[in-house]
Write an enzyme that holds these catalytic residues in place. Sequence first.
Site, mmCIF file in Angstrom:
data_model
loop_
_atom_site.group_PDB
_atom_site.id
_atom_site.type_symbol
_atom_site.label_atom_id
_atom_site.label_comp_id
_atom_site.label_asym_id
_atom_site.label_seq_id
_atom_site.Cartn_x
_atom_site.Cartn_y
_atom_site.Cartn_z
ATOM 1 N N HIS A 71 0.789 -1.236 0.000
ATOM 2 C CA HIS A 71 0.000 0.000 0.000
ATOM 3 C C HIS A 71 0.823 1.290 0.000
ATOM 4 O O HIS A 71 0.260 2.371 -0.144
ATOM 5 C CB HIS A 71 -0.928 0.041 1.220
HETATM 6 C C1 UD1 Z 1 -1.662 5.614 5.833
HETATM 7 C C2 UD1 Z 1 -0.324 6.070 6.400
HETATM 8 C C3 UD1 Z 1 0.665 4.910 6.367
HETATM 9 C C4 UD1 Z 1 0.089 3.680 7.024
HETATM 10 C C5 UD1 Z 1 -1.254 3.347 6.399
HETATM 11 C C6 UD1 Z 1 -1.898 2.128 7.019
HETATM 12 C C7 UD1 Z 1 0.161 8.463 5.973
HETATM 13 C C8 UD1 Z 1 0.992 9.404 5.195
HETATM 14 N N1 UD1 Z 1 0.251 7.175 5.620
HETATM 15 O O1 UD1 Z 1 -1.457 5.305 4.464
HETATM 16 O O2 UD1 Z 1 1.841 5.283 7.011
HETATM 17 O O3 UD1 Z 1 0.965 2.591 6.844
HETATM 18 O O4 UD1 Z 1 -2.111 4.479 6.533
HETATM 19 O O5 UD1 Z 1 -3.037 1.740 6.338
HETATM 20 O O6 UD1 Z 1 -0.551 8.876 6.871
HETATM 21 N N2 UD1 Z 1 -8.815 5.222 1.597
HETATM 22 C C9 UD1 Z 1 -10.094 4.734 1.594
HETATM 23 N N3 UD1 Z 1 -10.661 4.397 2.775
HETATM 24 C C10 UD1 Z 1 -10.015 4.518 3.965
HETATM 25 C C11 UD1 Z 1 -8.708 5.023 3.947
HETATM 26 C C12 UD1 Z 1 -8.118 5.370 2.771
HETATM 27 O O7 UD1 Z 1 -10.697 4.581 0.557
HETATM 28 O O8 UD1 Z 1 -10.608 4.168 4.988
HETATM 29 C C13 UD1 Z 1 -8.178 5.578 0.319
HETATM 30 C C14 UD1 Z 1 -8.368 7.031 -0.011
HETATM 31 O O9 UD1 Z 1 -8.722 7.121 -1.317
HETATM 32 C C15 UD1 Z 1 -7.005 7.642 0.226
HETATM 33 C C16 UD1 Z 1 -6.058 6.471 0.038
HETATM 34 O O10 UD1 Z 1 -6.795 5.317 0.377
HETATM 35 O O11 UD1 Z 1 -6.749 8.675 -0.657
HETATM 36 C C17 UD1 Z 1 -4.844 6.571 0.889
HETATM 37 O O12 UD1 Z 1 -5.184 6.751 2.261
HETATM 38 P P1 UD1 Z 1 -4.238 7.614 3.232
HETATM 39 O O13 UD1 Z 1 -4.827 7.682 4.571
HETATM 40 O O14 UD1 Z 1 -3.810 8.825 2.534
HETATM 41 O O15 UD1 Z 1 -2.932 6.788 3.307
HETATM 42 P P2 UD1 Z 1 -2.677 5.258 3.444
HETATM 43 O O16 UD1 Z 1 -2.194 4.790 2.133
HETATM 44 O O17 UD1 Z 1 -3.807 4.502 4.092
#
Ligand code: UD1
Length: 355
Positions: free
Chosen positions: A202
């Site tokens: 991820h």
């Molecule tokens: C985040 C953390 C990472 C951690 C990970 C665990 C940061 C910079 N990164 O990354 O260190 O290892 O969480 O999972 O904070 N999304 C959904 N539903 C959700 C959450 C996210 O659809 O419940 C999608 C969204 O489109 C979002 C993308 O996933 O844009 C990325 O989510 P984000 O929270 O930015 O970062 P992670 O990749 O989850």
Amino acid sequence: MKILSLVGARPQIIKEAMLNKEFQEAGITEILVHSGQHYDYNMSDVFFSVLNIRQPDYNLNVGSGTHAEMTGKIMIEFEKVVIKEKPDMILVYGDTNTTLAGALVGSKLKIPVAHVEAGIRQKPKDMPEEINRVLTDHVSSLLFCPSELAVKNLKKEGIEEGVHFVGDVMYDLFLKMKPQFKYEKLEELRLKEDEYIVCTIHRDFNTDVREKLETILQQLAKIGKEKKIVFPIHPRTKKKIKEYGLEGYTKDLIITEPLDYLNMMGVIEKSGMVITDSGGLQKEAYWCGRRALVVMEDTGWRELIENGWNKLAKQEEIYEKAEEILREGNKKYPRNVYGNGDSSKKILDIFKNIA
Ligand code: UD1
């Protein structure tokens, strides 16, 4: 003493789970705030129910966005809660945007910030998690380190005051929940012990560049022709596979929704090995007695590379290095370097001493 805990992403909910219970038993008031960075049921709510964590007192509902949007929104909303609640200490976890936002708000309001999982360092310097870790550590008053290496890393940056080697709270939770690990997914997917691989991907450097993600999927597809691969998919990865039109590579993989903690541990415990770019899973695989191939240039959990248990791999090396791990089998199990499973008690004792 009143503590304000800020969580927001999946790994933080896991880290907070043990402390939550310790605070309750010790009669320390903990106000729990959820930033809303993770909002899907499988990424957030399920962890609260499975780990039996009480519902947050506040949810900031920030949702997704750019780094600045997310960090900024969390700061604005979290500041209001801090001003209202007037805590003695703010507790932040790990390395996400939620962590940094909480640390900045606390330090600017001159409320001491305690960082759980302090001192972890990993190249490249410009990865979002690394930026979050470094900045959070530099404004924190209490730094709870999961490893001795983390203490050394902080010392190199001139941070010595308030640093405590307490071990990893994730290990506390792992030991506590082990008797309850679930094997429903194994049965559902008809997986046999040692005969399959668990994979999670991820990180932005693996998902946000088309060629990198394509290479990873090509490599996994090659392994998938020989061995079952269970791939609980993170929403970011799912979105990118669709956006880049890479679905064709996933037909030989067993793609599932993200798993809850107990089922994930059950699946890892019986697996042949793990392929991951998650920090948490590298250690959880090791505690399950399973080796992990870490799809990163470097890891904050270097001890497990140095002692030969885990291996690092570039995207194009996944097939070759996974084969190496499977061929070598389980080596002599190295000494645990992440504490004794009493980290949350140690953290609590430190709080009691300053209260
Ligand atoms: C985040 C953390 C990472 C951690 C990970 C665990 C940061 C910079 N990164 O990354 O260190 O290892 O969480 O999972 O904070 N999304 C959904 N539903 C959700 C959450 C996210 O659809 O419940 C999608 C969204 O489109 C979002 C993308 O996933 O844009 C990325 O989510 P984000 O929270 O930015 O970062 P992670 O990749 O989850």
